[in-house]
Structure formats: structure tokens, C-alpha cells
Design a protein around this motif. Structure first.
Motif, PDB file in Angstrom:
ATOM      1  N   GLU A 110      -9.431 -15.691 -33.841  1.00  0.00           N
ATOM      2  CA  GLU A 110      -8.386 -16.711 -33.915  1.00  0.00           C
ATOM      3  C   GLU A 110      -8.999 -18.100 -34.071  1.00  0.00           C
ATOM      4  N   LEU A 111     -10.117 -18.330 -33.365  1.00  0.00           N
ATOM      5  CA  LEU A 111     -10.697 -19.674 -33.335  1.00  0.00           C
ATOM      6  C   LEU A 111     -11.263 -20.099 -34.688  1.00  0.00           C
ATOM      7  N   HIS A 112     -11.719 -19.142 -35.502  1.00  0.00           N
ATOM      8  CA  HIS A 112     -12.361 -19.550 -36.754  1.00  0.00           C
ATOM      9  C   HIS A 112     -11.377 -20.149 -37.749  1.00  0.00           C
ATOM     10  N   ARG A 113     -10.085 -20.066 -37.458  1.00  0.00           N
ATOM     11  CA  ARG A 113      -9.074 -20.690 -38.326  1.00  0.00           C
ATOM     12  C   ARG A 113      -8.805 -22.148 -37.950  1.00  0.00           C
ATOM     13  N   ILE A 114      -9.352 -22.583 -36.822  1.00  0.00           N
ATOM     14  CA  ILE A 114      -9.094 -23.943 -36.345  1.00  0.00           C
ATOM     15  C   ILE A 114      -9.821 -24.953 -37.244  1.00  0.00           C
ATOM     16  N   PRO A 115      -9.131 -26.021 -37.714  1.00  0.00           N
ATOM     17  CA  PRO A 115      -9.768 -27.004 -38.615  1.00  0.00           C
ATOM     18  C   PRO A 115     -10.678 -27.980 -37.868  1.00  0.00           C
ATOM     19  N   LEU A 116     -11.780 -27.437 -37.344  1.00  0.00           N
ATOM     20  CA  LEU A 116     -12.777 -28.239 -36.629  1.00  0.00           C
ATOM     21  C   LEU A 116     -14.109 -28.090 -37.369  1.00  0.00           C
ATOM     22  N   PHE A 117     -14.623 -29.191 -37.912  1.00  0.00           N
ATOM     23  CA  PHE A 117     -15.842 -29.176 -38.707  1.00  0.00           C
ATOM     24  C   PHE A 117     -16.953 -29.870 -37.925  1.00  0.00           C
TER      25      PHE A 117
ATOM     26  N   LEU B 102     -28.551 -39.271 -37.948  1.00  0.00           N
ATOM     27  CA  LEU B 102     -27.773 -39.799 -39.071  1.00  0.00           C
ATOM     28  C   LEU B 102     -27.660 -41.314 -38.981  1.00  0.00           C
ATOM     29  N   THR B 103     -27.587 -41.973 -40.118  1.00  0.00           N
ATOM     30  CA  THR B 103     -27.249 -43.396 -40.148  1.00  0.00           C
ATOM     31  C   THR B 103     -25.735 -43.534 -40.291  1.00  0.00           C
ATOM     32  N   VAL B 104     -25.224 -44.720 -40.002  1.00  0.00           N
ATOM     33  CA  VAL B 104     -23.788 -44.959 -40.175  1.00  0.00           C
ATOM     34  C   VAL B 104     -23.400 -44.761 -41.629  1.00  0.00           C
ATOM     35  N   SER B 105     -24.286 -45.151 -42.538  1.00  0.00           N
ATOM     36  CA  SER B 105     -23.997 -44.986 -43.971  1.00  0.00           C
ATOM     37  C   SER B 105     -23.829 -43.518 -44.332  1.00  0.00           C
ATOM     38  N   ALA B 106     -24.754 -42.661 -43.848  1.00  0.00           N
ATOM     39  CA  ALA B 106     -24.652 -41.226 -44.140  1.00  0.00           C
ATOM     40  C   ALA B 106     -23.427 -40.630 -43.465  1.00  0.00           C
ATOM     41  N   LEU B 107     -23.145 -41.071 -42.244  1.00  0.00           N
ATOM     42  CA  LEU B 107     -21.963 -40.587 -41.524  1.00  0.00           C
ATOM     43  C   LEU B 107     -20.694 -40.962 -42.273  1.00  0.00           C
ATOM     44  N   ARG B 108     -20.660 -42.190 -42.795  1.00  0.00           N
ATOM     45  CA  ARG B 108     -19.488 -42.661 -43.532  1.00  0.00           C
ATOM     46  C   ARG B 108     -19.278 -41.829 -44.805  1.00  0.00           C
ATOM     47  N   THR B 109     -20.364 -41.535 -45.512  1.00  0.00           N
ATOM     48  CA  THR B 109     -20.268 -40.753 -46.748  1.00  0.00           C
ATOM     49  C   THR B 109     -19.706 -39.365 -46.478  1.00  0.00           C
ATOM     50  N   ARG B 110     -20.190 -38.721 -45.418  1.00  0.00           N
ATOM     51  CA  ARG B 110     -19.730 -37.369 -45.096  1.00  0.00           C
ATOM     52  C   ARG B 110     -18.291 -37.377 -44.595  1.00  0.00           C
ATOM     53  N   ALA B 111     -17.925 -38.413 -43.851  1.00  0.00           N
ATOM     54  CA  ALA B 111     -16.541 -38.509 -43.370  1.00  0.00           C
ATOM     55  C   ALA B 111     -15.572 -38.709 -44.525  1.00  0.00           C
ATOM     56  N   ARG B 112     -15.953 -39.553 -45.488  1.00  0.00           N
ATOM     57  CA  ARG B 112     -15.091 -39.759 -46.663  1.00  0.00           C
ATOM     58  C   ARG B 112     -14.884 -38.451 -47.416  1.00  0.00           C
ATOM     59  N   ARG B 113     -15.972 -37.683 -47.556  1.00  0.00           N
ATOM     60  CA  ARG B 113     -15.877 -36.413 -48.274  1.00  0.00           C
ATOM     61  C   ARG B 113     -14.929 -35.455 -47.556  1.00  0.00           C
ATOM     62  N   LEU B 114     -15.041 -35.400 -46.221  1.00  0.00           N
ATOM     63  CA  LEU B 114     -14.170 -34.516 -45.442  1.00  0.00           C
ATOM     64  C   LEU B 114     -12.725 -34.996 -45.493  1.00  0.00           C
ATOM     65  N   LYS B 115     -12.526 -36.304 -45.528  1.00  0.00           N
ATOM     66  CA  LYS B 115     -11.183 -36.866 -45.651  1.00  0.00           C
ATOM     67  C   LYS B 115     -10.565 -36.456 -46.989  1.00  0.00           C
ATOM     68  N   ARG B 116     -11.361 -36.507 -48.037  1.00  0.00           N
ATOM     69  CA  ARG B 116     -10.872 -36.177 -49.371  1.00  0.00           C
ATOM     70  C   ARG B 116     -10.593 -34.683 -49.518  1.00  0.00           C
ATOM     71  N   GLN B 117     -11.455 -33.864 -48.911  1.00  0.00           N
ATOM     72  CA  GLN B 117     -11.346 -32.416 -49.110  1.00  0.00           C
ATOM     73  C   GLN B 117     -10.394 -31.743 -48.136  1.00  0.00           C
ATOM     74  N   HIS B 118     -10.333 -32.219 -46.891  1.00  0.00           N
ATOM     75  CA  HIS B 118      -9.567 -31.514 -45.864  1.00  0.00           C
ATOM     76  C   HIS B 118      -8.621 -32.415 -45.064  1.00  0.00           C
ATOM     77  N   ASN B 119      -8.392 -33.646 -45.525  1.00  0.00           N
ATOM     78  CA  ASN B 119      -7.473 -34.561 -44.849  1.00  0.00           C
ATOM     79  C   ASN B 119      -7.911 -34.820 -43.408  1.00  0.00           C
ATOM     80  N   LEU B 120      -9.140 -35.236 -43.238  1.00  0.00           N
ATOM     81  CA  LEU B 120      -9.711 -35.550 -41.928  1.00  0.00           C
ATOM     82  C   LEU B 120      -8.799 -36.500 -41.157  1.00  0.00           C
ATOM     83  N   GLY B 121      -8.582 -36.200 -39.853  1.00  0.00           N
ATOM     84  CA  GLY B 121      -7.686 -37.032 -39.039  1.00  0.00           C
ATOM     85  C   GLY B 121      -8.282 -37.553 -37.750  1.00  0.00           C
ATOM     86  N   LEU B 122      -9.499 -37.108 -37.378  1.00  0.00           N
ATOM     87  CA  LEU B 122     -10.157 -37.557 -36.148  1.00  0.00           C
ATOM     88  C   LEU B 122     -11.655 -37.342 -36.292  1.00  0.00           C
TER      89      LEU B 122
END
Length: 528
Positions: A341-348, A355-375
Motif C-alpha cells: 500500500e505504501l509504495h503508492r504514496i506520492p513521497l519522493f 547538495l547546493t541550494v542551486s541543485a536542490l532548486r533544479t530538482r524541485a522544479r523538475r519534480l514540480k513539473r513532473q508530479h505537481n510537487l506540493g511540499l
């Protein structure tokens, strides 16, 4: 007027191959009017109409737009107001146009009129302007005005072309840097530095902001209140899954930076993991109506360790027994069933270290675009690497990191929770309850955060004050107090921009690394 009419004449260029041929960039200065492609070796030119055809491309520019804007300003100085927020002298492709714009700017900001007559004195003895025609050229610019109504659009064209020239310069720098094998810098660091430069380029002249009328602000506030009203007044943000904490915070609000701080062994990671799971589980169960898709940046623990904590919490199996392989068959079977059941939870989870803030920002943007990141959750703040080349001291580095996280929260319009360590000063007090001054590099963290929370478990400290076993009275008193605070954790809200400060008392089950709402019948319960 055609695009050909807008091309700035270039100096004579020696014969060369056709520009369509594959080749390497010739290193150029940022202000050079064009660049040349030169193929390696003796590759033949493709489809070249003539062997002596010059090989060059001009940098993006629009001479007509620059002249029309300056002419519009000369015609009516109020046209300057349409571009003053974002346009600068260095944005003009023709340096002399930039100087004329800057001179006009000085006059207008001093309350004077800027026109060909008042500007003539600025350029006496200016060889570049004299070469273009001097005062006659200023008059020609005034005659180039088409309409002041389009002044803002001309300014945007000029700015956009400037950005493209900057992008070309940055791309050339990236290519040359990658070719330079003498530089002792890894490809990963070059990528992160380039990402930071691209982000800075994208945000340095953002002119889409500015004032909005009060009606728009009121409507946005009404929409937020409506969202809370539809949930029976419970929340306007992302749920934490903890009722009393949600009631105090109103949920986790979009664009907020929340700092969760505590000393080691207080349960920071346990609490934030519970919150991340609860938000993702709520999103899954509600079909996206509540909760959020969660991106968890774990700079300290591996993704497997975090997953094991969540499994331990949900199956109610000791994480210590899981780690040591001491599970009974029945417990292991439950573990497997729940995991389905847990593997269906949208937790990445991203467990990349340092990581640098720049790298973190790039990965967060990608997750926002691909999976509608909310937190976003970051564990923890002090483990984020400073920007490459930063050497201004740890306090300034942390300031850049917290400012970057706050900017990310606003850019993606989602809440960001970052864990933070506390200094040892907290343990010199009795009781050792944390406060804002205990934050490491507290000035920047406290300033940038919208919410600052601390975790305090009195049981942890009281257990270490066990009296001498021979002193029965002291032992009895110690045991009575321990019974009252056993399995209790306080979340101390020390700062909240949108609401009250105070304590939220939770239940803590260390065996399962789980925080939960405290039973209202518990003697330590102090909730509503």
C-alpha cells in the motif's frame, strides 16, 4: 523595415567555411558583435554557395526598437515610466544608445526635461556620438518616434534581446570551461555553477511583478478563507496529520519557509518524516484534494533508512528489530502487506549528500513539473553545501542558504520545511527549553523563516538525572515525575508570521519513531 535593415554592420571578416558546418565556438568577449564557427580539420562546407562566403552571425539586437524607444522618450518623457522598472543602459545593443538613455535618465530623475536640446551638452567632446552624427543624430532619434503608446513594448524587446545576448555569452563560457582541461573543477561543479548563473540570469530583471490593486489582494485572501471554510474551518494549508499542530498553524501555508529545530535525539527527523508521510498519504487518499506530493531531501540519512522509519511507524514494528533482523514471521508478513500500500504514496526521496541550494532548486522544479510537487522537506539545513566559491564565513553562507530556500518556497508557491540544529547553549539552562537565540547562525534563520518551531522532550533530559539508587525518596520523586512526562514531546512554536505562538503537546513513541496526537485523557494533555 525588414530584419536585414536592422543588422549592425560588422568589420570585414576573412574568408571562411559556411556557418552551417559543425564546429567549435571561437572564444569571444561578451561585447563582441558576433561569433564565428570554425570546423575542425578540413571538413568541406555544406551547401556553400560560394567558397569566399563570410562565416559570421550577429548577436540578437533590434536597432529600430532602440531608436523608436529613445525617440518616444524625447517626444514625451512620460514614456520613460513604462520602462524605468526593468530597463538599464547596459541592455542596449548599441553602447551609444545606452549612454543616451542613461543621460536622459539622469535629467528626468532630477526633474528636468530630456530632449535633443537638453542632452546636447552631455555629449560635447564625445567622439563616439560625434562619429554617429552628434546633435544631428539626437534629432534623428527624436524623429524616429512612432508612438509613445508602444514604449513599454519596445523596452521589453530591447530587454529580451539583451537576455539572449547574455545567454549566448553564458553558453560560450560553459563550452569553453568544459573544453579547458587545466581547470581543477569537476563536471558536476561546473553544471551546478552554470545552473546558478542561469537562475541568476532568469531572475535578475524580472519585471512582471510590481503593485497590484487592493481588489486583487482581497480576492486572493477570500479564496484562501473559502478553502478553509470548505474544510469546516480546519485548514487553509497542507495538513501535517497532527490535529493540534494543524489547529495552531492552520496547516502548512504555500510560499512559507518553516524551520524545525532541536538538539540531537529530540526527534526532528522522526517528526518531519511523520509530517511528510501524513501529507503524502492524505493526498493519495483524497485524490489530490488534500495533502500534497512531497519531495524529501535527506542529506543525512539514506532513502532506505527513511523508508524503514515509515514502515516501522505504520506497521508498529520496532525499527531496531527491523535493523537487526529480529522480526517474527507474523511481523515480517505484516511488513510486506503494508509495503504494498505504501509504495503508492506520492513521497519522493533524494538522498544525495552535500547538495547546493542551486541543485536542490533544479530538482524541485523538475519534480514540480513532473508530479505537481506540493511540499519540500530538507533534512537538514546545515548540511546544504554553500554556493561554489563562497568564502564569506559560515554565517553568510547560512544566510544565502535560508534566503535561497525562502525564494524557492515563493517561486514554486509551496511550503518548505527545513530542519536545523541548535547550539549547546540550550543545555546550560534548567529546564533546557529551546528559544530563538539558540538557533545556530540565528540571525539569518530567524529572519527568513515564516515559522520557527522547536522540539523539546523533557523525558530525554529527566532520564539523565536519575538520582543515587540508595536515596529512596529521591528515586520515588524522580519516578513520579518521569511517569508524568513519559512519551511526551513538546513542539514549541517560537515564531509564526500568520498566527499565535505557543506549545503543542504530542505523544512520542520512540520504538516506532512516531509522533501522534496526545490522548485527551492523558494527564499531560493541554490541548483544546
Amino acid at each position: 523595415m525588414t530584419d536585414r535593415d536592422n543588422i549592425i554592420p560588422l568589420p570585414d571578416i576573412p574568408d571562411g567555411p559556411h556557418p552551417d558546418d559543425m564546429g567549435s565556438f571561437e572564444p569571444l568577449h561578451h561585447d563582441d558583435p558576433g561569433y564565428q564557427l570554425r570546423p575542425p580539420g578540413d571538413l568541406p562546407a555544406k551547401n556553400a554557395p560560394a567558397k569566399d562566403m563570410p562565416a559570421f552571425r550577429t548577436l540578437p539586437h533590434n536597432l529600430t526598437a532602440e531608436k523608436a524607444l529613445l525617440g518616444a522618450i524625447f517626444t514625451d518623457n512620460r514614456a520613460y515610466e513604462r520602462v524605468s522598472e526593468f530597463l538599464r543602459a547596459e541592455h542596449f545593443a548599441i553602447p551609444e544608445h545606452g549612454k543616451i538613455f542613461q543621460a536622459a535618465q539622469k535629467l528626468m530623475e532630477n526633474g528636468q526635461i530630456a530632449d535633443p536640446i537638453t542632452l546636447a551638452g552631455f555629449f560635447e567632446g564625445n567622439d563616439e556620438l560625434i562619429a554617429m552624427g552628434g546633435a544631428v543624430y539626437l534629432a534623428e532619434l527624436a524623429a524616429s518616434a512612432v508612438t509613445i503608446i508602444n514604449a513599454g513594448e519596445y523596452g521589453r524587446i530591447i530587454y529580451d534581446l539583451h537576455m539572449k545576448r547574455e545567454l549566448i555569452a553564458l553558453g560560450t563560457q560553459m563550452v569553453n570551461g568544459a573544453y579547458d582541461q587545466g581547470v581543477q573543477e569537476s563536471a558536476t561543479n561546473q553544471i551546478e555553477r552554470s545552473e546558478q548563473q542561469l537562475y541568476d540570469l532568469a531572475t535578475q530583471g524580472d519585471f512582471e511583478g510590481g503593485f497590484q490593486d487592493f481588489r486583487t489582494s482581497i480576492m486572493e485572501a477570500i479564496h484562501m478563507a473559502e478553502a478553509a471554510h470548505k474544510r469546516d474551518g480546519a485548514l487553509a494549508g497542507v495538513t501535517t496529520g497532527l490535529k493540534d499542530l494543524d489547529q495552531m498553524l492552520g496547516g502548512l501555508h504555500n510560499s512559507d519557509l518553516l524551520i524545525l529545530a532541536g538538539r540531537p535525539s529530540m526527534g526532528k527527523t522522526a517528526l518531519v518524516t511523520n509530517i511528510a508521510y501524513n501529507a503524502a498519504y492524505s493526498y493519495h487518499k483524497s485524490g489530490g484534494e488534500e495533502g500534497a506530493v512531497v519531495g524529501f531531501f535527506s542529506l543525512e540519512m539514506s532513502s532506505e533508512q527513511l523508508a524503514a522509519r515509515i514502515l516501522s511507524e505504520q506497521v508498529e514494528v520496532s525499527s531496531n528489530k527491523m535493523r537487526k533482523g529480529e522480526l517474527a514471521n507474523e511481523e515480517f508478513t505484516r511488513l510486506v502487506v503494508v509495503s504494498q500500500e505504501l509504495h503508492r504514496i506520492p513521497l519522493f526521496i533524494d538522498d544525495t549528500p552535500a547538495l547546493t541550494v542551486s541543485a536542490l532548486r533544479t530538482r524541485a522544479r523538475r519534480l514540480k513539473r513532473q508530479h505537481n510537487l506540493g511540499l519540500i522537506v530538507v533534512d537538514y539545513l546545515q548540511l546544504i553545501s554553500p554556493p561554489p566559491g563562497s568564502s564569506d564565513g559560515r554565517v553568510n553562507e547560512v544566510s544565502e542558504i535560508t534566503r535561497g530556500l525562502k525564494t524557492l518556497a515563493k517561486e514554486l508557491n509551496i511550503p518548505v520545511i527545513a530542519l536545523s540544529q541548535l547550539s549547546r547553549a540550550v543545555e546550560s539552562r534548567d529546564p533546557p527549553r529551546p528559544q530563538l537565540s539558540d538557533l545556530r547562525e540565528s540571525g539569518s534563520i530567524e529572519q527568513d523563516a515564516d515559522v520557527v518551531m522547536f522540539i523539546y522532550r523533557p523525558e530525554y533530559y529527566h532520564e539523565r538525572k536519575r538520582p543515587d539508587p540508595d536515596n529512596l525518596d529521591k528515586i520515588h520523586e524522580w519516578e513520579e515525575k518521569l511517569e508524568k512526562i513519559k512519551n511526551i514531546g513538546d513542539v514549541i512554536i517560537g515564531k509564526q508570521r500568520h498566527g499565535p505562538i505557543g506549545d503543542v503537546r504530542l505523544s512520542f513513541q520512540g520504538e516506532f519513531t512516531r509522533f501522534a496526537d496526545l490522548d485527551p485523557h492523558h494527564p499531560a494533555y493541554e490541548g483544546p
